[in-house]
Design an enzyme around this catalytic site. Structure first.
Site, PDB file in Angstrom:
ATOM      1  N   ARG A 132      -8.726 127.235 -25.793  1.00  0.00           N
ATOM      2  CA  ARG A 132      -7.892 126.166 -25.009  1.00  0.00           C
ATOM      3  C   ARG A 132      -6.477 126.257 -24.849  1.00  0.00           C
ATOM      4  O   ARG A 132      -5.858 126.184 -23.827  1.00  0.00           O
ATOM      5  CB  ARG A 132      -8.093 124.851 -25.868  1.00  0.00           C
ATOM      6  N   LYS A 167      14.091 121.381 -13.060  1.00  0.00           N
ATOM      7  CA  LYS A 167      13.180 120.334 -13.212  1.00  0.00           C
ATOM      8  C   LYS A 167      11.787 120.829 -13.771  1.00  0.00           C
ATOM      9  O   LYS A 167      10.659 120.704 -13.119  1.00  0.00           O
ATOM     10  CB  LYS A 167      12.730 119.356 -12.001  1.00  0.00           C
ATOM     11  N   LYS A 169      27.015 118.404  -9.694  1.00  0.00           N
ATOM     12  CA  LYS A 169      26.212 117.637  -8.972  1.00  0.00           C
ATOM     13  C   LYS A 169      26.944 116.136  -8.781  1.00  0.00           C
ATOM     14  O   LYS A 169      27.918 116.188  -9.193  1.00  0.00           O
ATOM     15  CB  LYS A 169      24.788 117.352  -9.872  1.00  0.00           C
ATOM     16  N   GLU A 192      27.549 120.536  -5.106  1.00  0.00           N
ATOM     17  CA  GLU A 192      26.386 119.626  -4.375  1.00  0.00           C
ATOM     18  C   GLU A 192      27.277 118.776  -3.424  1.00  0.00           C
ATOM     19  O   GLU A 192      28.041 117.994  -3.847  1.00  0.00           O
ATOM     20  CB  GLU A 192      25.628 118.900  -5.122  1.00  0.00           C
ATOM     21  N   ASP A 247      22.579 118.287  -0.177  1.00  0.00           N
ATOM     22  CA  ASP A 247      21.545 117.448  -0.627  1.00  0.00           C
ATOM     23  C   ASP A 247      21.030 116.498   0.041  1.00  0.00           C
ATOM     24  O   ASP A 247      21.788 115.632   0.453  1.00  0.00           O
ATOM     25  CB  ASP A 247      22.297 117.097  -2.075  1.00  0.00           C
TER      26      ASP A 247
END
Lengths: 279, 279, 279, 279, 279, 279
Positions: free
Chosen positions: E97, E132, E164, E194, E215
């Site tokens: 597994r 992410k 960002k 960004e 963005d």
């Protein structure tokens, strides 16, 4: 045999507990290339358990080979030769105490378990351990119980449901506790509940507990409980069980008898490494 | 009191051993905000040891306060109230077994140690532990010996020189072993050597060992060894010492008597958490 | 040679410090199956120490063989070929800096130690290190001192008793400190106390300290202290010892001279990996 | 100030290196509830760096407050009072050496860095560190370089591309190496290449390396390289830079000068804890 | 292929997550010496990635050999035989597994990445991943993106500068943010910022950001930004890119398109171990 | 709510994965004493799960307070304000991605689970997860299933017996497998067996398996199996269950339906931190 993935960390931790920097005695007197043999003997009668843990200590240190003359579960007598170790003298001396500390304790548990299990030979009851184990030693101690002829109860709080006195107080009674457990716990779990009176047995039956543990009851009450329960639940009995009382308990017809002493109060089995010879 | 820096890791490991994912019983029946009190009682007579370890289990879990009515070293009787715990019901139930497993074992060791130490009250000898401890429990077990009235021998292979039978075999005799140790070990170390015969005592004296351990000698031989050694070395005696034999051993005039059983074969002291009440 | 059980964790931590995810330079330019040889050269004169640590870096990475032409303790000169490495080009490049960072620092300490130890050749004093080591490098640094001809003082706070100025302040004087230590510490420990005046020497003698450390005394005071102490205690001297002053210190008759600079202020020995060739 | 998430593990490891079980000296002479103050003094002139690491050692041990009279980057003189510590006497004594070992080494690096950085004051060049740091100390050492007025080169092998001599050998020349790196490395990376000759500079320019490191060139060759490169790449120079040579190097017009000695060969700054007083 | 130094810890942690004490099913039915073969099949079409991670699970458990018929990056179809495993039946069943959980997720990511990368075949834009990723799976997930034909953006917060929206708010605008980053970050870093509007693009150009990330702009605004920027910075575009929109985005002339979904929303590729046979 | 004892290690590992040394962007632009607020918004509709994990990331970093406007299990819409964070600007920026990576994945699983669970509203069947979880994320993923309205199957290989196809092959048939499991496994375990045909169902009933899992059967066969089994065992069905097929499966009368996709193929729920403002 236990999975090295799990036990290696515990063995390494134990080795580091005994050798945080270096073995100053051994390093002072033995050269790095010295090779020796040494023998593992029993010094008293008992059941041997944990030989692969003993071996693993030296495998982790390296450069030691072991030849075994006994296997886990064998009965040994004073002076029985159990194994011969051959390899790095330094590693033989560095690992000696840690390896023996594991093996002696494990064999002590197996030996005590055997003496309890033997009392159940002519009964239908089976012997169980508990979670009253030494911190960070549970995997070794539960294994030793099996070698001695006992069976394992749940391993930890995550893998079995057992509603004990304090849980029942917290939940407000046997029924509440069992019903809450049935609603919340995974369907793969059996629900076990600890009871102290026949009224509690009745409650446990009404909510269909899978296992009922009779805690600290006298023999007569146990017999009545067994009759009440019949085949409607598995019956475990617990509480200060001794070598003197276990057979009578078993004959009441209970399925399992759990004995905390197997792991919390076994004395070690005396073993030693002797006859170190340079080769 | 032990340093939390060292013991916290062992306590956390023990908690994770008992709760690898979650306590499925407690989480099924107790809400996260529930608060309770519960009492710690003795169930038999003995010396209590490890109360701050017991407390630390709950400090690590969080949201539990403890009030203690006894301190380490106190004698407790059946039904003595030792402490009251107040706080998160979940944490009381999750920590119960782990906290008791530490405290019962530590108190069992202190209790056994006390019974040995009491035998030495009217003698000049002092009681010592050994490295025959449970793997990964040494710091707790050696602390418990001190609480019970014993003294600690070296803690591990890195912090003391002790030349035992297998070292002497490896080095080719007592003299070689002691001289090699003196040449190699740090000058802060005392050199201890284990001997089995009076000839070996003589050799140990010739090379000025700091401590001579008389291993498994009979009383008469020990007396002769004590006379031979005089004040020229510290004298330790070891080997299957029992409650019946220790006083006679002490009266031979030896300085220290080491007893492996203190840590390897003590049974636990029976204690329990009772009377959980929601508040 | 140090125990891999202890040093492997530190080496792996160091490798991960230098390669938290991957070596983006090497992986961009070298294929996974590429094999090479590369040579380890000295770039200046000094004592080499730590070759098995250097080797272990590559053993842990895997697929690299090392052939050594020098051993720990050897004097090397600029352009001395110390070792040839053969194996995975990626691992040679990934391990290069970490392996050299260990070896250069260890060899630097051995080289500085040798220069101090050489000054003591015609004296009876021995050179000691201190606990003034780099955090998490002590095992490597104390080993290097031994390779350079020095001796190790205690390894850590758990394995030796040394009452320093702040301890004496805390205990309320030399006598109190020594007596408390004698009462509490294991009988396997020698009790060492640091003193700054002849009055403190006198106190230390009265309570029979095993080792007296003369801290920051001038030569004349040291001579008087040596006379006062005679053979009643081992004498260590410490405090800003330099290559210029150590021989005069030694000739006062002290037994040991400890030098913190051995580990806290040694410059590295310059070494490099050169001549990488694909094979 | 460094992230505690990262440094706490290293500080705890260092504390355990110095106290594997307990501080036997301190525990023998100081009661658990004793409180004291003690002062941190400089013993020589230099730049202080690492005060929050020093503080963190005691925060981790607990029950100690620190008042600081200096901040990282300040110049201290002999007898400058840097901080006053107040709290658990045991923790003051247990943490003393570990806290000082960090602070002295970090301050030593900041002090050496400052002496190099001062030489560049009237130039346009900036001072860089390297990866020649002590194993498991890089985060502390690179921080200290910044406190001393230097700049950090890449932190590790995963966060910057630098093609050195052995990489170029492995790749088959400067062009191959740079082109392979450009093709494989993340687009967020600048590509730096180390060159030893003007021919290699020319190659590096042809494939548009972002940064060209001139390794071990003489001043005249460096000047020619600077002229060749112009503004087409950032220029770093490296190789046995000393306090005597760095200013002349800077005046050739290079952008950065890297000095391994900042971290691999700084001596410590001498500091001490003095005047412990029970309160 | 990833470095075992880094991934082994994660694989071992995953194995222990699935086997905290022992595999109670397997150990109940299979003897320790049993050997078997079992086959790894694809159950749907996709790109395989992570075969050496799959293999490493069994290497860590031990006593299993793998023969591979496919390599990372290969397209597989339902019923494609990917590998045959031979060895310890227990280890085959214990590792099944965990090994599949790694391989299925990695292959799922590679498969999704391939579908995005294919859309860029006839464009000059390149496909990027993001941070992410699943906690503690980044190294596996970023590797899978590369196998699927994507490129890696920075690996973590320590190895790349990306300003960002929240950074720009904290710094008080694009210019301040970029200038602060240029002043503080290591010279080896490219500075990426960004932007959400053309005004912000203008600001970014004025302070010479190395990389400008557009963005969540619409296509028309992106086209204008591309024209404004020209060759003065690398252009990345991000924000809810789908298989339907990516090609149009690419044709605006941007250099890179980053897609969080590659790692945060890929479904697994269905694979299974079948046909276990005792041998 | 999960136990911090277990999840903290995983959260810290994830933070270190994202910040192996420091957040170079944040540290370049934000001073250490800066404070801000920032808001957590939903960007799409779904079920939120993992808010205390999200919070714990910032608790571990320190100096951040969270105010929550939603609780686990709540349905959120685009632009729903879920929480406001106030505190250290650095920690808000450093923790943002790791906290969101946990929360988005957990919420994605809860959202997908909810959509499956809703299909069972008018049936007696219950929804189960599997062990097809992301390595080292199981505790978070199984929690999310419960928040979404599903139930947990066993947690790992140590806490439940499930005899699957390969186990049955290894044991030589359903009967052998079940009987061996009954003989060896702890009496607290229910024995579950996976069957593919009605013949296998019959065998499972003969040896009184507690739970029978019908694997990849068509609806008609499932109906026959349900009839055969009656109340003699719990019935689980598994194998490529989709939102389209689950209701029909439930109506066959099975007790449980397990869906691997809940954890192995859920896409994330899109959330973001917006509106950072210095305070």
């Amino acid at each position: 045999m236990m999975n090295y993935l799990i036990i290696d960390k515990l063995i390494i931790d134990a080795l580091k507990e005994d050798v945080p920097s270096e073995d100053i005695t051994t390093n002072a007197i033995v050269s790095i290339n010295s090779k020796s043999t040494v023998d593992l003997f029993a010094k008293e009668e008992g059941i041997i358990a944990g030989l692969h843990v003993f071996e693993r200590v030296f495998t982790i240190l390296g450069d030691v080979k072991l030849e075994f003359f006994k296997v886990d579960g064998d009965l040994v007598q004073p002076n029985t030769l159990i194994a011969r170790l051959t390899g790095s003298t330094r590693h033989l001396l560095i690992g000696e105490r840690t390896a023996l500390n594991f093996l002696q304790r494990m064999s002590g548990i197996a030996t005590l378990t055997k003496s309890f299990a033997d009392k159940l030979k002519n009964t239908d009851a089976m012997l169980l351990d508990t979670r009253k184990t030494t911190p960070n030693m549970r995997i070794f101690e539960k294994y030793s119980v099996k070698i001695g002829g006992g069976h394992n109860h749940r391993f930890n709080l995550s893998d079995g449901v057992l509603l004990k006195d304090n849980h029942i107080s917290a939940a407000g009674g046997v029924k509440n506790a069992v019903l809450a457990a049935k609603a919340q716990a995974s369907f793969v779990r059996k629900i076990e509940v600890e009871v102290e009176t026949l009224d509690m047995v009745k409650e446990a039956l009404e909510v269909e507990a899978d296992i009922i543990m009779l805690d600290n009851m006298d023999l007569e009450t146990i017999r009545q409980a067994v009759t009440m329960i019949g085949k409607k639940a598995i019956i475990e009995v617990s509480g200060n069980v001794s070598l003197d009382t276990i057979e009578a308990l078993a004959k009441t017809g209970v399925d399992y008898i759990s004995v905390g002493a197997l792991t919390h109060s076994a004395k070690i089995l005396d073993l030693s490494l002797k006859n170190l010879k340079n080769i």
